[in-house]
Design a protein around this motif. Structure first.
Motif, PDB file in Angstrom:
ATOM      1  N   ASN A  32       0.794  -1.232   0.000  1.00 38.25           N
ATOM      2  CA  ASN A  32       0.000   0.000   0.000  1.00 38.25           C
ATOM      3  C   ASN A  32       0.834   1.294   0.000  1.00 38.25           C
ATOM      4  O   ASN A  32       0.285   2.383   0.097  1.00 38.25           O
ATOM      5  CB  ASN A  32      -0.941   0.010   1.227  1.00 38.25           C
ATOM      6  CG  ASN A  32      -2.273   0.627   0.901  1.00 38.25           C
ATOM      7  OD1 ASN A  32      -2.813   0.368  -0.173  1.00 38.25           O
ATOM      8  ND2 ASN A  32      -2.791   1.450   1.775  1.00 38.25           N
ATOM      9  N   GLY A  47       2.462   2.520  -2.431  1.00 36.49           N
ATOM     10  CA  GLY A  47       2.282   3.238  -3.698  1.00 36.49           C
ATOM     11  C   GLY A  47       3.215   2.807  -4.823  1.00 36.49           C
ATOM     12  O   GLY A  47       3.475   3.582  -5.746  1.00 36.49           O
ATOM     13  N   LYS A  48       3.676   1.553  -4.787  1.00 35.27           N
ATOM     14  CA  LYS A  48       4.601   1.071  -5.823  1.00 35.27           C
ATOM     15  C   LYS A  48       3.941   1.044  -7.202  1.00 35.27           C
ATOM     16  O   LYS A  48       4.493   1.556  -8.177  1.00 35.27           O
ATOM     17  CB  LYS A  48       5.080  -0.369  -5.476  1.00 35.27           C
ATOM     18  CG  LYS A  48       5.816  -0.442  -4.148  1.00 35.27           C
ATOM     19  CD  LYS A  48       6.160  -1.874  -3.758  1.00 35.27           C
ATOM     20  CE  LYS A  48       4.964  -2.737  -3.412  1.00 35.27           C
ATOM     21  NZ  LYS A  48       4.207  -2.314  -2.230  1.00 35.27           N
ATOM     22  N   SER A  49       2.754   0.441  -7.263  1.00 34.61           N
ATOM     23  CA  SER A  49       2.082   0.319  -8.555  1.00 34.61           C
ATOM     24  C   SER A  49       1.654   1.701  -9.058  1.00 34.61           C
ATOM     25  O   SER A  49       1.778   2.001 -10.256  1.00 34.61           O
ATOM     26  CB  SER A  49       0.869  -0.615  -8.426  1.00 34.61           C
ATOM     27  OG  SER A  49       1.292  -1.870  -7.931  1.00 34.61           O
ATOM     28  N   SER A  50       1.201   2.552  -8.151  1.00 35.90           N
ATOM     29  CA  SER A  50       0.791   3.914  -8.543  1.00 35.90           C
ATOM     30  C   SER A  50       1.983   4.687  -9.106  1.00 35.90           C
ATOM     31  O   SER A  50       1.834   5.464 -10.063  1.00 35.90           O
ATOM     32  CB  SER A  50       0.252   4.686  -7.336  1.00 35.90           C
ATOM     33  OG  SER A  50      -0.824   4.002  -6.761  1.00 35.90           O
ATOM     34  N   SER A  65      -4.674  -0.523  -5.700  1.00 34.83           N
ATOM     35  CA  SER A  65      -5.866  -0.706  -4.878  1.00 34.83           C
ATOM     36  C   SER A  65      -5.715   0.039  -3.569  1.00 34.83           C
ATOM     37  O   SER A  65      -4.607   0.213  -3.071  1.00 34.83           O
ATOM     38  CB  SER A  65      -6.042  -2.194  -4.580  1.00 34.83           C
ATOM     39  OG  SER A  65      -7.003  -2.362  -3.568  1.00 34.83           O
ATOM     40  N   GLY A  77      -1.943  -5.364  -0.337  1.00 35.88           N
ATOM     41  CA  GLY A  77      -1.822  -6.744  -0.814  1.00 35.88           C
ATOM     42  C   GLY A  77      -2.304  -6.940  -2.231  1.00 35.88           C
ATOM     43  O   GLY A  77      -2.550  -8.058  -2.655  1.00 35.88           O
ATOM     44  N   LYS A  78      -2.455  -5.843  -2.992  1.00 34.42           N
ATOM     45  CA  LYS A  78      -2.982  -5.951  -4.352  1.00 34.42           C
ATOM     46  C   LYS A  78      -2.020  -6.705  -5.273  1.00 34.42           C
ATOM     47  O   LYS A  78      -2.395  -7.634  -5.958  1.00 34.42           O
ATOM     48  CB  LYS A  78      -3.264  -4.548  -4.897  1.00 34.42           C
ATOM     49  CG  LYS A  78      -3.737  -4.509  -6.326  1.00 34.42           C
ATOM     50  CD  LYS A  78      -5.123  -5.075  -6.464  1.00 34.42           C
ATOM     51  CE  LYS A  78      -5.626  -5.027  -7.891  1.00 34.42           C
ATOM     52  NZ  LYS A  78      -6.904  -5.745  -8.016  1.00 34.42           N
ATOM     53  N   THR A  79      -0.762  -6.249  -5.321  1.00 37.59           N
ATOM     54  CA  THR A  79       0.208  -6.877  -6.226  1.00 37.59           C
ATOM     55  C   THR A  79       0.731  -8.154  -5.571  1.00 37.59           C
ATOM     56  O   THR A  79       1.256  -8.102  -4.461  1.00 37.59           O
ATOM     57  CB  THR A  79       1.360  -5.891  -6.520  1.00 37.59           C
ATOM     58  OG1 THR A  79       0.796  -4.660  -6.957  1.00 37.59           O
ATOM     59  CG2 THR A  79       2.292  -6.434  -7.588  1.00 37.59           C
ATOM     60  N   LYS A  97       3.618   9.751  -1.515  1.00 38.48           N
ATOM     61  CA  LYS A  97       2.432  10.421  -0.938  1.00 38.48           C
ATOM     62  C   LYS A  97       2.757  11.806  -0.368  1.00 38.48           C
ATOM     63  O   LYS A  97       2.174  12.231   0.638  1.00 38.48           O
ATOM     64  CB  LYS A  97       1.729   9.519   0.092  1.00 38.48           C
ATOM     65  CG  LYS A  97       1.467   8.109  -0.472  1.00 38.48           C
ATOM     66  CD  LYS A  97       0.470   7.294   0.315  1.00 38.48           C
ATOM     67  CE  LYS A  97       0.353   5.872  -0.272  1.00 38.48           C
ATOM     68  NZ  LYS A  97      -0.658   5.047   0.363  1.00 38.48           N
ATOM     69  N   ASP A 114       1.925  14.534  -1.434  1.00 39.25           N
ATOM     70  CA  ASP A 114       0.754  15.430  -1.505  1.00 39.25           C
ATOM     71  C   ASP A 114      -0.018  15.470  -0.195  1.00 39.25           C
ATOM     72  O   ASP A 114      -0.808  16.379   0.050  1.00 39.25           O
ATOM     73  CB  ASP A 114      -0.177  14.975  -2.650  1.00 39.25           C
ATOM     74  CG  ASP A 114      -0.623  13.538  -2.504  1.00 39.25           C
ATOM     75  OD1 ASP A 114      -1.766  13.307  -2.103  1.00 39.25           O
ATOM     76  OD2 ASP A 114       0.186  12.619  -2.768  1.00 39.25           O
ATOM     77  N   SER A 147       2.275  10.424  -6.524  1.00 39.25           N
ATOM     78  CA  SER A 147       1.648   9.908  -7.740  1.00 39.25           C
ATOM     79  C   SER A 147       0.355  10.660  -8.041  1.00 39.25           C
ATOM     80  O   SER A 147      -0.181  10.565  -9.130  1.00 39.25           O
ATOM     81  CB  SER A 147       1.350   8.414  -7.591  1.00 39.25           C
ATOM     82  OG  SER A 147       2.566   7.736  -7.457  1.00 39.25           O
TER      83      SER A 147
HETATM   84  P1  GTP Z   1       0.526  -3.431  -2.944  1.00 36.59           P
HETATM   85  O1  GTP Z   1       0.483  -3.846  -4.367  1.00 36.59           O
HETATM   86  O2  GTP Z   1      -0.693  -3.868  -2.176  1.00 36.59           O
HETATM   87  O3  GTP Z   1       1.782  -3.820  -2.245  1.00 36.59           O
HETATM   88  O4  GTP Z   1       0.420  -1.821  -2.857  1.00 36.59           O
HETATM   89  P2  GTP Z   1       1.240  -0.715  -3.694  1.00 36.59           P
HETATM   90  O5  GTP Z   1       2.460  -0.340  -2.950  1.00 36.59           O
HETATM   91  O6  GTP Z   1       1.405  -1.132  -5.111  1.00 36.59           O
HETATM   92  O7  GTP Z   1       0.255   0.540  -3.601  1.00 36.59           O
HETATM   93  P3  GTP Z   1      -0.752   1.093  -4.694  1.00 36.59           P
HETATM   94  O8  GTP Z   1      -0.024   1.771  -5.788  1.00 36.59           O
HETATM   95  O9  GTP Z   1      -1.737   0.035  -5.062  1.00 36.59           O
HETATM   96  O10 GTP Z   1      -1.460   2.266  -3.862  1.00 36.59           O
HETATM   97  C1  GTP Z   1      -2.105   2.021  -2.626  1.00 36.59           C
HETATM   98  C2  GTP Z   1      -3.064   3.160  -2.316  1.00 36.59           C
HETATM   99  O11 GTP Z   1      -2.341   4.364  -2.096  1.00 36.59           O
HETATM  100  C3  GTP Z   1      -4.052   3.459  -3.459  1.00 36.59           C
HETATM  101  O12 GTP Z   1      -5.295   3.807  -2.881  1.00 36.59           O
HETATM  102  C4  GTP Z   1      -3.422   4.668  -4.151  1.00 36.59           C
HETATM  103  O13 GTP Z   1      -4.368   5.495  -4.794  1.00 36.59           O
HETATM  104  C5  GTP Z   1      -2.783   5.392  -2.978  1.00 36.59           C
HETATM  105  N1  GTP Z   1      -1.608   6.179  -3.404  1.00 36.59           N
HETATM  106  C6  GTP Z   1      -0.515   5.716  -4.038  1.00 36.59           C
HETATM  107  N2  GTP Z   1       0.372   6.708  -4.266  1.00 36.59           N
HETATM  108  C7  GTP Z   1      -0.192   7.837  -3.760  1.00 36.59           C
HETATM  109  C8  GTP Z   1       0.230   9.198  -3.685  1.00 36.59           C
HETATM  110  O14 GTP Z   1       1.316   9.609  -4.122  1.00 36.59           O
HETATM  111  N3  GTP Z   1      -0.620  10.071  -3.068  1.00 36.59           N
HETATM  112  C9  GTP Z   1      -1.818   9.665  -2.530  1.00 36.59           C
HETATM  113  N4  GTP Z   1      -2.560  10.595  -1.938  1.00 36.59           N
HETATM  114  N5  GTP Z   1      -2.254   8.399  -2.593  1.00 36.59           N
HETATM  115  C10 GTP Z   1      -1.452   7.487  -3.202  1.00 36.59           C
END
Ligand code: GTP
Ligand code: MG
Length: 203
Positions: free
Chosen positions: A33, A35-38, A53, A57-59, A143, A145, A179
């Motif tokens: 969570n 923000g890797k995928s974002s 997501s 735990g999405k990826t 994050k 922002d 992101s």
């Molecule tokens: P996993 O695949 O579960 O390990 O998560 P991840 O690290 O890939 O995170 P993902 O990119 O799915 O983002 C998780 C949540 O954080 C989502 O609801 C995104 O919209 C939010 N998010 C990601 N990056 C940012 C950011 O820079 N700013 C804000 N405000 N929200 C973010």
């Protein structure tokens, strides 16, 4: 650097099944969570290239993306997702570790950390694992922002201090990103371009 093309290539559940190639590869890792995928979507100007997501735990797989037909970005599952049963978590973490210990294509890892949180042992331990395994890494704070500029500054300074008071004598490259509003995008892309050039020249 400008991203002209970004394509999903393949997902794998096993490290040994990942494709081998002779292009530079970069991986994004960090807590679930964070923000890797974002970040992959932000850097590549896509909304859904990497699946994101609100729920951690999405990826769950190793996902390869090819950028400008000349280098790879890898989206990995996050670590430290508390809702996964412990036995599964260990298996997961083993699989992530195996990627870092065996992946010859990997030029540099980007360890993502939520800028809002105080340094967490799980991230500091992961950095030590990378360091002791000889895997080069940079830190990407995500994050941004969500914080005011002064809070961001303070959080970054505190992080640096914690690392220097711990096992680190030198700090890795650090980037502040969002992101949501593309903060840090160009800086990170330019850094990747530099790494690509160095890798081509065998540096
Ligand atoms: P996993 O695949 O579960 O390990 O998560 P991840 O690290 O890939 O995170 P993902 O990119 O799915 O983002 C998780 C949540 O954080 C989502 O609801 C995104 O919209 C939010 N998010 C990601 N990056 C940012 C950011 O820079 N700013 C804000 N405000 N929200 C973010
Ligand atoms: Mg993800």
């Amino acid at each position: 650097m400008k991203v002209n093309t970004a394509k999903f290539v393949i997902s794998n559940s096993k490290v040994e099944k990942c494709l081998h190639h002779d292009l530079p590869e970069y991986a994004f890792i960090g807590r679930s969570n964070v923000g890797k995928s974002s970040l992959i979507n932000m850097l590549t100007n896509h909304k859904n290239l990497a699946k994101t997501s609100g729920k951690p735990g999405k990826t769950q797989l190793i996902n390869h993306f090819i950028i400008n037909d000349s280098w790879y970005l890898v989206d990995l599952p996050g670590y430290g997702f508390a809702k996964v049963p412990k036995y599964q978590r260990n298996a997961f973490e083993k699989f992530i570790e195996e990627y870092f210990l065996t992946r010859k294509e990997l030029i540099c890892t980007f360890l993502l950390i939520d800028i809002r949180h105080k340094p967490q042992n799980i991230d500091l331990n992961f950095m030590e694992f990378l360091g002791s395994s000889g895997v080069p890494f940079s830190i990407v704070f995500t994050k941004a922002d969500k914080l005011k500029p002064l809070q961001t500054r303070k959080s970054l300074d505190f992080y640096k201090k914690t690392m220097l008071n711990g096992v680190w004598q030198e700090l890795p490259d650090m980037f502040i990103t969002s992101s949501e509003n593309a903060v840090g995008k160009q800086e990170l892309l330019d850094h990747l371009e530099k790494l690509n050039i160095n890798s081509k020249n065998g540096i």
